[in-house]
Design an enzyme around this catalytic site. Sequence first.
Site, short mmCIF file in Angstrom:
data_model
loop_
_atom_site.label_atom_id
_atom_site.label_comp_id
_atom_site.label_asym_id
_atom_site.label_seq_id
_atom_site.Cartn_x
_atom_site.Cartn_y
_atom_site.Cartn_z
N ASP A 1 -4.44 5.58 3.83
CA ASP A 1 -3.44 4.73 3.17
C ASP A 1 -2.33 5.54 2.53
OD1 ASP A 1 -4.75 2.49 3.88
OD2 ASP A 1 -5.70 2.15 1.94
N GLU B 1 -17.59 -2.50 -6.70
CA GLU B 1 -16.95 -1.18 -6.77
C GLU B 1 -15.63 -1.19 -7.53
OE1 GLU B 1 -18.35 -2.41 -4.13
OE2 GLU B 1 -19.60 -0.88 -3.19
N LYS C 1 -6.65 -22.37 -0.27
CA LYS C 1 -7.89 -22.19 -1.04
C LYS C 1 -8.29 -20.73 -1.28
CE LYS C 1 -9.90 -25.97 -2.67
NZ LYS C 1 -8.72 -26.44 -3.37
N VAL D 1 3.74 -8.83 10.95
CA VAL D 1 4.89 -8.38 11.73
C VAL D 1 4.39 -7.46 12.84
CG1 VAL D 1 6.80 -8.56 10.10
CG2 VAL D 1 5.20 -6.67 9.88
N CYS E 1 -3.75 21.36 16.54
CA CYS E 1 -4.96 21.89 15.92
C CYS E 1 -6.04 22.23 16.96
CB CYS E 1 -5.45 20.97 14.82
SG CYS E 1 -6.30 21.88 13.53
N GLU F 1 -16.59 28.34 17.25
CA GLU F 1 -17.07 27.02 16.79
C GLU F 1 -18.08 26.48 17.80
OE1 GLU F 1 -13.97 24.29 15.61
OE2 GLU F 1 -15.37 22.63 15.34
N ARG G 1 -10.88 25.25 10.21
CA ARG G 1 -11.81 26.27 9.76
C ARG G 1 -11.65 27.54 10.61
NH1 ARG G 1 -15.90 22.65 9.85
NH2 ARG G 1 -15.83 21.93 7.71
N HIS H 1 -0.77 20.51 11.42
CA HIS H 1 -0.68 19.06 11.70
C HIS H 1 0.72 18.55 11.37
CE1 HIS H 1 -5.01 18.17 12.31
NE2 HIS H 1 -5.17 19.26 11.56
N GLU I 1 2.07 15.93 12.26
CA GLU I 1 2.12 14.47 12.15
C GLU I 1 2.19 13.97 10.71
OE1 GLU I 1 -0.42 16.24 13.24
OE2 GLU I 1 -2.37 15.46 12.60
N1 GLN Z 1 -12.37 22.35 14.73
C1 GLN Z 1 -11.20 23.15 14.58
C2 GLN Z 1 -11.28 24.00 13.31
O1 GLN Z 1 -12.00 23.67 12.42
C3 GLN Z 1 -9.94 22.33 14.61
C4 GLN Z 1 -9.78 21.41 13.46
C5 GLN Z 1 -8.78 20.33 13.69
O2 GLN Z 1 -8.45 20.01 14.83
N2 GLN Z 1 -8.30 19.68 12.64
O3 GLN Z 1 -10.59 24.97 13.18
#
Ligand code: GLN
Length: 500
Positions: free
Chosen positions: A23, A100, A140, A192, A331, A355, A412, A457, A459
């Site tokens: 949000d 809550e 209502k 909308v 990413c 990973e 990570r 990121h 975005e």
């Molecule tokens: N899994 C990957 C990392 O931890 C990419 C993380 C992601 O795409 N936000 O580095």
Amino acid sequence: GTMSPYQHGEVYVTDDGAETDLDLGHYERITSMVATRDHNWTTGKIYLSVIQKERRGEYLGRTVQVIPHITNEIKNSIRAAAQDVDILLIEIGGTVGDIESLPFLEAIRQFRQDVGRENTLYIHLTLVPYIASAGELKTKPTQHSVRDLRSIGIQPDVLLCRTDRQLDRDMKRKIALFCDVDEGAVITARDVSSIYEVPLNLAGEGLDRILLERLHLPETEAKMDAWEDLVERIQQPMDEVTLHFIGKYTAYEDSYKSINEALHHGGLPHRLKVKLQYVEAEALEEPDGLKLIEDAVGILVGPGFGDRGSRGMMAAAEYARTRKIPYFGICYGFQWAVVEYARSMCGLPDADSTEISEETPHKIIYKLRDLLGVDDMGGTMRLGSYACRLTPDSLAFRLYGEEIIHERHRHRYEFNCLYERTLTENGLRISGRSLDGKFVEIVELPGHPWYLAVQFHPEFKSKPLHPHPLFAGFVEAAYKRKLALAGVSTNVTSIAERRR
Ligand code: GLN
């Protein structure tokens, strides 16, 4: 790092590195606010803070209770967020009557006493459903929820009525009468097709004037031109383009909320409607999987964690690279693009990300902080905004139009600079890195029409009124491919001109 996209939708990241509810993203996209960790408070965060205070002895050993300790903590968090602003908008999630949200509602009830009636305004969002078989709107549910709210001591000043059609005068009068709200303050919040129509609709209902009046603020002229232009672009696109979005949680669209929004923003400068074709990364691993992207004109590989689908992401990157389809990696989509390049172009078929494989001889993507000896799920991600220097003359530099950019991170693992030479000597270009040089943030492929992958990121910083340059560039490249495949000749300037 411990929030499931299926439960929470996307994890939204702020400049200061807080992992929050999606949000908050809507607020940043629609307003000029810069969100921080102080702009999102969960029940857990409030309780944690109270418990820590209790442990530190700040309550002098007295009994700790919901009222006043939890409610005071909520009020303090409201005050903390109210520094240097004219108006503070506080959204209390959930539904009136939920267990809550009770402490939060009690806190804002008290808040009016604390800061004065003339400085507060309660807006209550209610539902006015249309019952098709009866052919009528029902008031209502609104009456009931207002009654519930009043029973805990809050009388709303304004009602925002969620409905699928305009409320007529009679309907508003009826709601006003039963709920004890001014007729003019019963606002139609109609469904909308685009969320970006909402500001214009609410202004049309006079909500802006009511807010200024009730908060005793001077009435100024509303400047909505930019929003009008935006809505016109959304409603009357010149053409459309479909992009293939490869991800791990595509069954649940909200898990990529900001990327979806940013892709739509990316079409706006070109007057293009962007359509998305979601593809589960795992499906690309099947024998005929690549058929799913065979008619793609733009491929985006999105964020993700873990093994599942990672090979499919790599396959998508290779497909886009070898067929010269515009590719945008974000990413995880960056990491797999790099591993794919090492495998296919640098003679390192075992290259991998640690990973997925700790044993790989070629740890192309690894955890820099592993070497520093810290590891704890949820605690060791590189989070929030970091500066990045772009390489002059690169695609990234051309798109951003500046040398130093700031983007948000949530990962990570990262690019292993020991392989930098191998990769660049074999044609991959590093076009962005952290100011200290330690982190590779952007790679691209000279000679490919549009191949760009970013560790961050982008975005999270795209807004409808300020589409992000990378998304705008990606959409443009995909559209050019669509035209080329259709045999329509085009050049960069023809699209760029339309943009003006
Ligand atoms: N899994 C990957 C990392 O931890 C990419 C993380 C992601 O795409 N936000 O580095």
